[in-house]
Write a protein that holds these residues in place. Structure first.
Motif, PDB file in Angstrom:
ATOM      1  N   GLN A  81       0.810  -1.210   0.000  1.00 37.92           N
ATOM      2  CA  GLN A  81       0.000   0.000   0.000  1.00 37.92           C
ATOM      3  C   GLN A  81       0.850   1.269   0.000  1.00 37.92           C
ATOM      4  O   GLN A  81       0.343   2.361  -0.303  1.00 37.92           O
ATOM      5  CB  GLN A  81      -0.925   0.003   1.218  1.00 37.92           C
ATOM      6  N   ASP A  82       2.122   1.152   0.332  1.00 36.34           N
ATOM      7  CA  ASP A  82       2.997   2.328   0.335  1.00 36.34           C
ATOM      8  C   ASP A  82       3.506   2.690  -1.054  1.00 36.34           C
ATOM      9  O   ASP A  82       4.415   3.517  -1.188  1.00 36.34           O
ATOM     10  CB  ASP A  82       4.174   2.119   1.293  1.00 36.34           C
ATOM     11  N   ARG A  83       2.945   2.040  -2.106  1.00 34.94           N
ATOM     12  CA  ARG A  83       3.250   2.321  -3.520  1.00 34.94           C
ATOM     13  C   ARG A  83       4.592   1.743  -3.965  1.00 34.94           C
ATOM     14  O   ARG A  83       5.061   2.042  -5.055  1.00 34.94           O
ATOM     15  CB  ARG A  83       3.227   3.826  -3.811  1.00 34.94           C
ATOM     16  N   HIS A 103       6.799   4.156  -9.897  1.00 35.62           N
ATOM     17  CA  HIS A 103       6.243   5.507 -10.065  1.00 35.62           C
ATOM     18  C   HIS A 103       4.725   5.528  -9.875  1.00 35.62           C
ATOM     19  O   HIS A 103       4.001   6.176 -10.632  1.00 35.62           O
ATOM     20  CB  HIS A 103       6.604   6.082 -11.440  1.00 35.62           C
ATOM     21  N   LEU A 104       4.245   4.828  -8.865  1.00 34.00           N
ATOM     22  CA  LEU A 104       2.816   4.809  -8.584  1.00 34.00           C
ATOM     23  C   LEU A 104       2.447   5.991  -7.691  1.00 34.00           C
ATOM     24  O   LEU A 104       3.194   6.368  -6.799  1.00 34.00           O
ATOM     25  CB  LEU A 104       2.420   3.503  -7.891  1.00 34.00           C
ATOM     26  N   THR A 105       1.262   6.544  -7.918  1.00 29.52           N
ATOM     27  CA  THR A 105       0.777   7.660  -7.105  1.00 29.52           C
ATOM     28  C   THR A 105      -0.207   7.204  -6.036  1.00 29.52           C
ATOM     29  O   THR A 105      -0.540   7.984  -5.145  1.00 29.52           O
ATOM     30  CB  THR A 105       0.102   8.717  -7.988  1.00 29.52           C
ATOM     31  N   HIS A 106      -0.684   5.966  -6.149  1.00 29.09           N
ATOM     32  CA  HIS A 106      -1.587   5.396  -5.155  1.00 29.09           C
ATOM     33  C   HIS A 106      -1.141   3.960  -4.872  1.00 29.09           C
ATOM     34  O   HIS A 106      -0.225   3.445  -5.511  1.00 29.09           O
ATOM     35  CB  HIS A 106      -3.041   5.422  -5.643  1.00 29.09           C
ATOM     36  N   ALA A 107      -1.802   3.316  -3.941  1.00 30.03           N
ATOM     37  CA  ALA A 107      -1.384   2.002  -3.462  1.00 30.03           C
ATOM     38  C   ALA A 107      -1.322   0.958  -4.571  1.00 30.03           C
ATOM     39  O   ALA A 107      -2.164   0.930  -5.477  1.00 30.03           O
ATOM     40  CB  ALA A 107      -2.347   1.527  -2.375  1.00 30.03           C
ATOM     41  N   ALA A 108      -0.314   0.091  -4.491  1.00 27.70           N
ATOM     42  CA  ALA A 108      -0.276  -1.103  -5.335  1.00 27.70           C
ATOM     43  C   ALA A 108      -1.267  -2.117  -4.782  1.00 27.70           C
ATOM     44  O   ALA A 108      -1.469  -2.207  -3.571  1.00 27.70           O
ATOM     45  CB  ALA A 108       1.126  -1.688  -5.361  1.00 27.70           C
ATOM     46  N   SER A 124      -2.768  -1.341  -9.565  1.00 29.18           N
ATOM     47  CA  SER A 124      -2.764  -0.279  -8.560  1.00 29.18           C
ATOM     48  C   SER A 124      -4.107   0.425  -8.499  1.00 29.18           C
ATOM     49  O   SER A 124      -4.914   0.365  -9.430  1.00 29.18           O
ATOM     50  CB  SER A 124      -1.665   0.740  -8.869  1.00 29.18           C
ATOM     51  N   SER A 125      -4.326   1.137  -7.393  1.00 24.61           N
ATOM     52  CA  SER A 125      -5.510   1.968  -7.264  1.00 24.61           C
ATOM     53  C   SER A 125      -5.321   3.312  -7.949  1.00 24.61           C
ATOM     54  O   SER A 125      -6.204   4.167  -7.884  1.00 24.61           O
ATOM     55  CB  SER A 125      -5.849   2.164  -5.785  1.00 24.61           C
ATOM     56  N   ALA A 152      -9.599   1.438 -10.063  1.00 22.37           N
ATOM     57  CA  ALA A 152      -8.536   0.633  -9.473  1.00 22.37           C
ATOM     58  C   ALA A 152      -8.428  -0.729 -10.147  1.00 22.37           C
ATOM     59  O   ALA A 152      -9.435  -1.374 -10.437  1.00 22.37           O
ATOM     60  CB  ALA A 152      -8.779   0.457  -7.981  1.00 22.37           C
ATOM     61  N   VAL A 153      -7.201  -1.171 -10.382  1.00 24.87           N
ATOM     62  CA  VAL A 153      -6.940  -2.493 -10.957  1.00 24.87           C
ATOM     63  C   VAL A 153      -6.729  -3.469  -9.806  1.00 24.87           C
ATOM     64  O   VAL A 153      -5.777  -3.329  -9.029  1.00 24.87           O
ATOM     65  CB  VAL A 153      -5.712  -2.456 -11.885  1.00 24.87           C
TER      66      VAL A 153
END
Length: 256
Positions: A81-83, A103-108, A124-125, A152-153
C-alpha cells in the motif's frame, strides 16, 4: 532501510490472518504476509505436517498487498500500500531486495510474474498497470505504465504468450491489454488470439460484468479467459477460434 534475515528459529509465530501468499516452484516454501508490512517465508517441516519459519522480509512501510514467486528464477516480487515494490533474490542464504521504479501515485494492489519471468505487472488503485523489466545498468527494475483503466486495478493475469495481460477492475470491467516491452519481447511471431504483432498499452478486448472484478485467469493454451466478480458470478470467455463467446455461471453463494 531493510531488515533481512536468513535462517530463523524453528518455533513458528502464530499467524491469524494470511492476506496474501505465494509458493515456490516445488511447493516446499511459502511466502505469507499476515496482513502487515512483513513477509514471512515458511518451509515444510521434516514431518510433512508442521511449518518452520525460515526468513522474514522487511522493506515495505505499509501493508503488503501482493506476492508472487517465480518458480524457475526463484525470485520473489512484492508490492504494498505504500506504492513500493521489490524483487527479492536469495544470495548466500539471505533474501536481498532490488529496487523497483514503479512511479505509482496510489497504493499497489497486486503483482504477477510473466510466464518467462523476465518482467512482472503491478496493479494499482492509481488506475494504471506498471509493467516492469530489469535494467542491468542501474541494477533496478524499471516500468512502463498502461493507463487505459478508469478505476482501481484489482487483479492481473499474464497470457501464456508473455505479451498480453488480463486485468480485473473496480469499474465492473475485465480487460485484455497488450504488454509487449521493447528490448524484452520480440515485435512479432506471438501466438495470441489477437494476432502475432503485439504492441504496448492497447486495449484488445473488454468484458462488462455487474460487480468489481476480483480475479482473472487464462487457460493453459491461452484461448480462454475466466474472471469472477462481486455479483457472485464467474464468466468464461472463449477467444479462439473467433468469434468469441461468453458463458456466465451465477452462484447462489457469497462472491468468490
Amino acid at each position: 532501510q531493510f531488515a533481512l534475515s536468513g535462517n530463523m528459529p524453528t518455533e513458528v509465530r502464530p499467524v491469524t490472518v494470511a492476506s496474501v501468499h505465494a509458493w515456490n516452484g516445488d511447493r516446499s516454501l511459502c511466502a505469507v504476509s499476515p496482513n502487515s508490512k512483513e513477509i514471512i517465508i515458511y518451509a515444510v517441516g521434516k514431518d510433512k505436517k508442521s511449518w518452520v519459519e525460515k526468513a522474514v522480509l522487511q522493506g515495505h512501510d505499509q501493508t503488503v498487498t501482493g506476492i508472487d514467486w517465480a518458480p524457475n528464477t526463484n525470485r520473489i516480487v512484492s508490492c504494498a500500500q505504500d506504492r513500493t515494490a521489490y524483487v527479492w533474490n536469495l544470495e548466500e542464504g539471505v533474501w536481498k531486495p532490488t529496487l523497483v521504479l514503479a512511479h505509482l501515485t496510489h497504493a499497489a494492489t497486486c503483482v504477477k510474474w510473466s510466464p518467462k519471468e523476465d518482467k512482472f505487472a503491478i496493479g494499482s488503485s492509481a488506475k494504471v498497470v506498471a509493467v516492469c523489466h530489469y535494467e542491468a545498468q542501474g541494477n533496478w527494475w524499471v516500468c512502463k505504465q498502461i493507463k487505459k483503466h478508469t478505476s482501481a486495478v484489482l487483479s492481473v493475469a499474464w497470457h501464456p504468450s508473455n505479451v498480453i495481460l488480463a486485468t480485473g477492475c473496480a469499474d465492473f470491467r475485465c480487460r485484455v491489454v497488450s504488454a509487449a516491452v521493447r528490448n524484452v519481447d520480440k515485435r512479432s511471431g506471438h501466438d495470441t488470439p489477437f494476432g502475432d504483432k503485439i504492441g504496448f498499452g492497447e486495449v484488445l478486448a473488454e468484458f462488462p460484468t455487474r460487480g468489481w472484478v476480483h480475479d482473472v485467469a487464462w487457460s493453459p493454451d491461452g484461448k480462454k479467459l475466466a474472471f469472477t466478480s462481486h455479483d457472485s458470478s464467474v464468466q468464461f470467455v472463449t477467444l479462439s477460434p473467433a468469434p468469441s463467446s461468453t458463458f456466465t455461471a451465477r452462484l447462489r453463494t457469497l462472491p468468490l
